[in-house]
Design a protein around this motif. Sequence first.
Motif, PDB file in Angstrom:
ATOM      1  N   GLU A  41       1.391   6.678  -6.850  1.00  0.00           N
ATOM      2  CA  GLU A  41       0.220   7.412  -7.327  1.00  0.00           C
ATOM      3  C   GLU A  41       0.352   8.910  -7.068  1.00  0.00           C
ATOM      4  N   THR A  42       0.814   9.292  -5.879  1.00  0.00           N
ATOM      5  CA  THR A  42       0.930  10.716  -5.586  1.00  0.00           C
ATOM      6  C   THR A  42       2.053  11.361  -6.394  1.00  0.00           C
ATOM      7  N   ALA A  43       3.129  10.606  -6.636  1.00  0.00           N
ATOM      8  CA  ALA A  43       4.212  11.141  -7.465  1.00  0.00           C
ATOM      9  C   ALA A  43       3.725  11.377  -8.892  1.00  0.00           C
ATOM     10  N   TYR A  44       2.963  10.430  -9.418  1.00  0.00           N
ATOM     11  CA  TYR A  44       2.409  10.593 -10.773  1.00  0.00           C
ATOM     12  C   TYR A  44       1.471  11.802 -10.826  1.00  0.00           C
ATOM     13  N   ALA A  45       0.596  11.926  -9.836  1.00  0.00           N
ATOM     14  CA  ALA A  45      -0.353  13.048  -9.829  1.00  0.00           C
ATOM     15  C   ALA A  45       0.381  14.382  -9.786  1.00  0.00           C
ATOM     16  N   ASP A  46       1.454  14.447  -9.006  1.00  0.00           N
ATOM     17  CA  ASP A  46       2.222  15.685  -8.915  1.00  0.00           C
ATOM     18  C   ASP A  46       2.838  16.045 -10.259  1.00  0.00           C
ATOM     19  N   ALA A  58       0.830  -1.211   0.000  1.00  0.00           N
ATOM     20  CA  ALA A  58       0.000   0.000   0.000  1.00  0.00           C
ATOM     21  C   ALA A  58       0.861   1.256   0.000  1.00  0.00           C
ATOM     22  N   ILE A  59       1.982   1.225   0.732  1.00  0.00           N
ATOM     23  CA  ILE A  59       2.888   2.380   0.758  1.00  0.00           C
ATOM     24  C   ILE A  59       3.473   2.620  -0.627  1.00  0.00           C
TER      25      ILE A  59
END
Length: 230
Positions: free
Chosen positions: A67-72, A60-61
């Motif tokens: 996912e957050t790196a991609y969104a950024d 999960a980590i």
Amino acid sequence: MRWFRRGAGKQESDPALTRALVDDVRARYGGHVQATFQQQAEACAAQLNGDEEGLAAAAAIVHEFAETAYADLYHQAAPHGLPVDRRNYRPLWRAAQRGLRWNLFAQPGHLHPYVQVSAAVAVIGTQAKAAAGRPDHLPLLAHLFEILDLTVAGWEFARVRPDTDMAGLAQRLITTTREVRAAMSDEPPLPDPVRELMRRNNTIDVYDPQGPHVVGYFNPGKEMREALLA
């Protein structure tokens, strides 16, 4: 011992306990703690290691961080019309010509690449057979390669100094992707950024995290060839 550790025997992970463990290590470790990143990563890995909840939390980590790196990066690139292919970030970094920020130290979920992420990668590597048996094993492997791509991009395109913490994360990602792929019945093909780096033989200086001194060297292409083409 974790307060929510369950009894002996192989069991399915409990989503609530998995989330509680992720939230616990999120709060327990990080840049606010008076300990080195390596010490924290070792402690975090010990907390995650040993049962199904720990492996599920590690996965999960890795998923959340990717996912957050991609969104950024997507939100940085979209206003400039730059396409973002998370299977290979290298064309994006080249096209942006240093116009992107490498924000892996400041993701909104407060997961540090050298602490919780490094620990999670280590746990997945030590439990590679179990990780390869998870229903999400292919996305998990893709996320591991994605974080490796982002890590190398940091020092190559974004002027992030490659210190022992960063080189250690890269080495751990290479080792873990090797172990997880080897545990799969059918090894998936290597992603394009890995293949590109394998064709190179560039050695980088690795610095002391606390000072200006070079303390070692790292050749990502060589390390990937030796680990992933064996």
